[in-house]
Design an enzyme around this catalytic site. Structure first.
Site, PDB file in Angstrom:
ATOM      1  N   ASN A 190       4.210   0.794  11.586  1.00 58.35           N
ATOM      2  CA  ASN A 190       5.101   1.810  11.036  1.00 58.35           C
ATOM      3  C   ASN A 190       4.805   3.217  11.532  1.00 58.35           C
ATOM      4  OD1 ASN A 190       6.484  -0.042   9.189  1.00 58.35           O
ATOM      5  ND2 ASN A 190       4.463  -0.168   8.231  1.00 58.35           N
ATOM      6  N   ASP A 244       7.216   0.599   2.195  1.00 59.65           N
ATOM      7  CA  ASP A 244       7.690   1.821   2.848  1.00 59.65           C
ATOM      8  C   ASP A 244       7.462   1.659   4.350  1.00 59.65           C
ATOM      9  OD1 ASP A 244       8.282   4.348   3.726  1.00 59.65           O
ATOM     10  OD2 ASP A 244       6.947   5.399   2.349  1.00 59.65           O
ATOM     11  N   HIS A 245       8.476   1.115   5.048  1.00 63.43           N
ATOM     12  CA  HIS A 245       8.321   0.704   6.440  1.00 63.43           C
ATOM     13  C   HIS A 245       9.310   1.412   7.355  1.00 63.43           C
ATOM     14  CE1 HIS A 245       5.746  -3.100   6.864  1.00 63.43           C
ATOM     15  NE2 HIS A 245       5.491  -2.618   5.653  1.00 63.43           N
ATOM     16  N   THR A 305      -4.055  -6.854  -1.795  1.00 69.16           N
ATOM     17  CA  THR A 305      -3.151  -7.978  -1.537  1.00 69.16           C
ATOM     18  C   THR A 305      -3.887  -9.308  -1.499  1.00 69.16           C
ATOM     19  OG1 THR A 305      -3.342  -7.593   0.837  1.00 69.16           O
ATOM     20  CG2 THR A 305      -1.485  -6.545  -0.307  1.00 69.16           C
ATOM     21  N   SER A 320      -9.280  -2.593   1.065  1.00 68.64           N
ATOM     22  CA  SER A 320      -9.585  -3.842   1.772  1.00 68.64           C
ATOM     23  C   SER A 320     -11.059  -3.970   2.093  1.00 68.64           C
ATOM     24  CB  SER A 320      -8.775  -3.927   3.076  1.00 68.64           C
ATOM     25  OG  SER A 320      -9.075  -2.828   3.918  1.00 68.64           O
ATOM     26  N   GLY A 321     -11.844  -2.899   1.820  1.00 63.32           N
ATOM     27  CA  GLY A 321     -13.279  -2.922   2.103  1.00 63.32           C
ATOM     28  C   GLY A 321     -13.993  -1.845   1.319  1.00 63.32           C
ATOM     29  N   GLY A 369      -2.298   2.825   6.096  1.00 60.63           N
ATOM     30  CA  GLY A 369      -1.178   2.554   6.981  1.00 60.63           C
ATOM     31  C   GLY A 369      -1.380   1.433   7.979  1.00 60.63           C
ATOM     32  N   GLU A 370      -0.285   1.135   8.687  1.00 56.04           N
ATOM     33  CA  GLU A 370      -0.292   0.150   9.764  1.00 56.04           C
ATOM     34  C   GLU A 370       0.323   0.761  11.014  1.00 56.04           C
ATOM     35  OE1 GLU A 370       1.840  -0.903   7.007  1.00 56.04           O
ATOM     36  OE2 GLU A 370       0.205  -1.772   5.834  1.00 56.04           O
TER      37      GLU A 370
END
Length: 321
Positions: free
Chosen positions: A110, A37-38, A191, A173-174, A106-107
């Site tokens: 985006n 979703d980008h 991932t 991720s952590g 999120g990133e």
């Protein structure tokens, strides 16, 4: 037994093509599909970023049995959590119960488009936790009014609700994201094949729940062509999520990847047409305890040959795991 999925990657194909790819994945026998979703591709060479939710609705109507999942949607910047809840409820109804909602923090790539800045990771995770709580309440049929540190909700209600709400997955991720996933998630998403992430998820309440991983692959009968394509379009993936979450656009990823060689990519992404090599690349996810693994075929114009090969060779080989 592990289940194997197909990734509808919005960064590398247009909307009509993505729907066709979903149809092909169902015919090939994939167990499920996930969709990014980008609002931007990672690199300009990928060249696409259609609106994922419109594509998902179309794909749900074009298929009959393939399950779908966002992988992943950020419910804190571009989208308010109330909007995400409405999207997810509608998609669950359109698909006849074949939808799962994957969420993450999120990133910058985006989320920068709304001009709200990009806070530090601890703040983004606080926002994610608050957003998931709002989404869960709305999907449960509650009328929600909320005043929180990051979100306000005024008398919100979903008027069209599926019989069964979609399962919610949380990307990790952590340790902190694993805590959120364990407390609020019906499943966990990662991932990287890191067993410690799954162990932390279990520690925080996730034991026994599904765990989904993702792996890029690059099928081509010409291995050198596959390596060149993977390097051209997927070298960004070697940066790691602590870097990838922060960079603001394709030009930044282009600059960050200047030192990455084609062989560096080939060492991480299986390239070519050797099904055994692809199986061995998947094996670390299976050994770490992932119950579902989604594959990303690199190259938007290379999906049809990959799907034919996957049906004939790759999926049978993977199921022997």
């Amino acid at each position: 037994m592990a289940h194997f999925g197909y990734t509808m990657m919005t960064e590398q194909a247009g909307p009509r093509e993505l729907v066709a790819h979903a149809i092909g994945a169902e015919k090939a026998g994939f167990d499920f599909s996930v969709m990014s979703d980008h609002s931007f591709p990672w690199l300009e060479s990928q060249g696409h970023a259609p609106y994922a939710w419109s594509v998902l609705g179309a794909a749900a109507q074009a298929t009959s049995s393939l399950p779908f999942m966002t992988f992943v949607t950020c419910p804190t910047f571009r989208y308010h959590p109330t909007v995400i809840a409405q999207k997810a409820a509608t998609m669950q109804m359109l698909s006849g119960g074949r939808f799962r909602l994957g969420l993450g923090s999120g990133e910058n790539l985006n989320e920068h488009i709304i001009g709200a800045g990009w806070p530090a990771a601890p703040v983004r995770l606080e926002m994610l936790e608050e957003a998931v709580g709002i989404i869960r309440s709305l999907l449960a049929g509650d009328t929600v009014s909320h005043r929180g540190p990051h979100f306000d909700v005024d008398n919100a209600k979903l008027w069209d609700l599926p019989e069964d709400p979609p399962a919610i997955g949380i990307a990790v991720s952590g340790e902190r994201s694993c805590e959120i996933a364990g407390r609020y998630g019906d499943l966990v998403i990662a991932t990287e094949p890191r067993r410690e992430l799954l162990e932390a998820f279990d520690t925080h309440g996730g034991a026994g729940r599904p765990r989904i991983g993702q792996l890029p692959v690059c099928y081509d009968t010409d291995r050198d062509a596959a390596i060149a394509r993977a390097h051209d379009q997927f070298r960004w993936s070697l940066g790691g999520w602590q870097v990838n979450a922060e960079l603001p656009g394709p030009a930044s990823f282009e600059q960050a990847g200047t030192h990455i060689r084609p062989q560096d990519v080939a060492d991480v992404i299986p390239c070519g047409a050797d099904a055994h090599a692809f199986v061995e690349a998947v094996r670390p996810f299976r050994d770490a305890g992932f119950t579902e693994i989604a594959l990303v075929q690199v190259g938007g114009d290379q999906q049809e040959p990959f799907l034919r090969w996957a049906q004939a060779e790759l999926l049978p080989a993977l199921r022997e795991l």
